[in-house]
Write an enzyme that holds these catalytic residues in place. Structure first.
Site, PDB file in Angstrom:
ATOM      1  N   SER A  38      -5.922  -1.810  -1.762  1.00  0.00           N
ATOM      2  CA  SER A  38      -6.489  -0.464  -1.685  1.00  0.00           C
ATOM      3  C   SER A  38      -7.662  -0.420  -0.708  1.00  0.00           C
ATOM      4  CB  SER A  38      -6.958  -0.051  -3.085  1.00  0.00           C
ATOM      5  OG  SER A  38      -7.068   1.341  -3.190  1.00  0.00           O
ATOM      6  N   PRO A  39      -7.925   0.738  -0.087  1.00  0.00           N
ATOM      7  CA  PRO A  39      -9.119   0.851   0.760  1.00  0.00           C
ATOM      8  C   PRO A  39     -10.385   0.624  -0.074  1.00  0.00           C
ATOM      9  CG  PRO A  39      -7.650   2.733   1.057  1.00  0.00           C
ATOM     10  CD  PRO A  39      -7.151   1.990  -0.134  1.00  0.00           C
ATOM     11  N   CYS A  41     -14.596   0.225   0.549  1.00  0.00           N
ATOM     12  CA  CYS A  41     -15.727   0.232   1.472  1.00  0.00           C
ATOM     13  C   CYS A  41     -16.516  -1.069   1.354  1.00  0.00           C
ATOM     14  CB  CYS A  41     -16.635   1.423   1.186  1.00  0.00           C
ATOM     15  SG  CYS A  41     -15.896   3.003   1.627  1.00  0.00           S
ATOM     16  N   GLN A 115      -7.364   4.268   6.368  1.00  0.00           N
ATOM     17  CA  GLN A 115      -7.631   5.531   5.679  1.00  0.00           C
ATOM     18  C   GLN A 115      -8.690   6.304   6.459  1.00  0.00           C
ATOM     19  OE1 GLN A 115     -10.154   5.780   2.026  1.00  0.00           O
ATOM     20  NE2 GLN A 115      -8.224   6.291   0.995  1.00  0.00           N
ATOM     21  N   TYR A 198     -14.727  13.633  -1.796  1.00  0.00           N
ATOM     22  CA  TYR A 198     -15.119  13.722  -0.401  1.00  0.00           C
ATOM     23  C   TYR A 198     -14.642  15.052   0.186  1.00  0.00           C
ATOM     24  CZ  TYR A 198     -16.414   8.922  -1.262  1.00  0.00           C
ATOM     25  OH  TYR A 198     -16.987   7.798  -1.799  1.00  0.00           O
ATOM     26  N   ARG A 246      -4.204  10.312   0.199  1.00  0.00           N
ATOM     27  CA  ARG A 246      -4.775   9.989  -1.119  1.00  0.00           C
ATOM     28  C   ARG A 246      -5.383  11.257  -1.705  1.00  0.00           C
ATOM     29  NH1 ARG A 246      -8.331   4.845  -3.118  1.00  0.00           N
ATOM     30  NH2 ARG A 246      -6.193   4.084  -3.380  1.00  0.00           N
ATOM     31  N   LEU A 317      -7.256   0.000 -12.339  1.00  0.00           N
ATOM     32  CA  LEU A 317      -7.215  -1.050 -13.360  1.00  0.00           C
ATOM     33  C   LEU A 317      -5.808  -1.607 -13.556  1.00  0.00           C
ATOM     34  CD1 LEU A 317      -9.798   0.040 -16.076  1.00  0.00           C
ATOM     35  CD2 LEU A 317      -9.994  -1.748 -14.355  1.00  0.00           C
ATOM     36  N   GLY A 339      -7.483  -2.862  -6.087  1.00  0.00           N
ATOM     37  CA  GLY A 339      -8.800  -2.893  -5.481  1.00  0.00           C
ATOM     38  C   GLY A 339      -9.610  -4.078  -5.963  1.00  0.00           C
ATOM     39  N   ARG A 340     -10.366  -3.865  -7.046  1.00  0.00           N
ATOM     40  CA  ARG A 340     -11.257  -4.921  -7.535  1.00  0.00           C
ATOM     41  C   ARG A 340     -10.522  -6.221  -7.846  1.00  0.00           C
ATOM     42  NH1 ARG A 340     -13.350  -0.112  -9.428  1.00  0.00           N
ATOM     43  NH2 ARG A 340     -15.578   0.215  -9.105  1.00  0.00           N
TER      44      ARG A 340
END
Length: 373
Positions: A38-39, A41, A115, A198, A246, A317, A339-340
């Protein structure tokens, strides 16, 4: 897909039923599996420029067996950055370091994706380890933010500057120019960021968009900017290049953006050439009550895939191979983005291959050693 100068890497031969490890073709691109990064930052750029951190960070996940690797949210204008340390693609000088990243990701057998984003009223913040959502004033290196309406993200913040129609047209041009640069830099997937509170999401939600012109009011009007931007991006992408968007499926707040509106938007996005909806949620307001738990956003991806008739990715998750396999095998989504968990375990895809019965796709530089008995 593996480029001609790739370091050889086993593609894996999953046992029947291991849908997560099977290839996925979208337009002219075939992903080696349905596992994506996943994107995320990194807040590690100077003047929007990628550097060696991004090459190593993203390259290691590609070497780790993922089929799709996203570069973080990349601003289409300087004032669209979440923080002064964000990545950008508003100038040609941003292309060479990103091209280096894209080329290495391809060499490792993954598809490089990017992205494109504008943070709107959530821009001009400090990096998380320096204060996170605290807005940086113009005198300290920040800037005046912009949004559909002069409604701040959180109480006590300065009101953003409302965008006029001329500003909106310029914004669409900025997204299309960034998309052209992404193609030239060698990316194989482009994604429009319209989630997490955003700028695009700010136009979609009635909580942040109280305009009374063609870009506010009705659902049709609130969707207008996202659809116009998506259509403009699709026009500058090669016909065989996949295009994702997204979205947040819900604001998690009564009277805000919700799943029923997200389904309608997804249908309309598909009509203008979006191939896959990357389904997340939240981010518009700071006080939303979100029931976070394993796979908590997967039902949104499932509903949009079913009711809008478009491919989806699931996020949120997703940590275990069996969990990810169930999501794609049962038709809840076409791909999972981690992601994480990818931060914790860059070789998560190799772990999934082991757990689900596929051949472990180690880079050859590692494979000869780790497979030796």
């Amino acid at each position: 897909m593996t480029g001609s100068n790739a370091t050889p890497s086993a593609q894996g031969h999953p046992e029947p039923g291991a849908k997560l490890l099977s290839p996925l073709t979208i337009r002219g691109l075939t992903l080696r599996n349905r596992i994506g990064v996943s994107p995320m930052c990194q807040y590690s750029c100077t003047d929007g420029l990628a550097d060696d951190w991004h090459l190593v960070h993203l390259g290691s996940r590609a070497a780790g067996g993922a089929g799709l690797v996203f570069v973080e949210a990349t601003a289409v204008a300087p004032e669209g950055r979440i923080s002064p340390a964000d990545m950008g693609l508003w100038d040609d000088r941003h292309m060479p370091p990103l091209a280096r990243v894209a080329a290495f990701v391809k060499r490792m057998g993954a598809a490089p994706a990017i992205q494109l984003a504008h943070a709107g009223r959530k821009a001009s913040c400090l990096p998380p380890w320096e204060g996170g959502s605290k807005i940086v004033s113009p005198g300290l290196g920040g800037w005046i933010t912009m949004a559909p309406c002069p409604i701040p993200f959180a109480p006590g913040e300065p009101a953003p500057s409302p965008l006029g129609e001329a500003d909106i047209k310029g914004l669409i041009r900025a997204f299309t120019a960034a998309a052209r640069r992404a193609v030239e830099a060698g990316f194989q997937v482009v994604e429009l960021h319209a989630a997490h509170g955003y700028l695009m999401h700010q136009f979609l939600s009635p909580l942040s968009n109280t305009r009374d012109d063609a870009y506010g009011g009705s659902l049709e009007n609130r969707m207008r900017l996202v659809l116009e931007t998506a259509a403009a991006i699709r026009e500058v992408l090669p016909g065989d290049m996949p295009f994702f968007t997204r979205i947040s499926a819900t604001d998690w707040v009564a009277g805000g953006w919700d799943l029923s509106q997200a389904v309608i938007l997804s249908r309309e996005l598909a009509k203008v050439g979006v191939d896959l909806i990357d389904v997340s949620s939240g981010g518009l307001v700071p006080d939303a009550k979100i029931p976070v738990g394993p796979g908590f956003q997967v039902p949104f991806a499932e509903a949009i895939r079913r009711d809008a008739g478009v491919m989806t990715s699931a996020v949120g998750l997703i940590t275990e191979p069996a969990q990810a396999e169930d999501i794609v095998a049962s038709g809840k989504a076409d791909i999972v983005l981690l992601g994480r968990e990818m931060l914790r375990e860059p070789y998560w895809a190799v772990k999934a291959q082991q757990v689900l019965g596929g051949e472990q796709a180690w880079p050859v530089q590692y494979g000869y050693a780790v497979k030796r008995r």
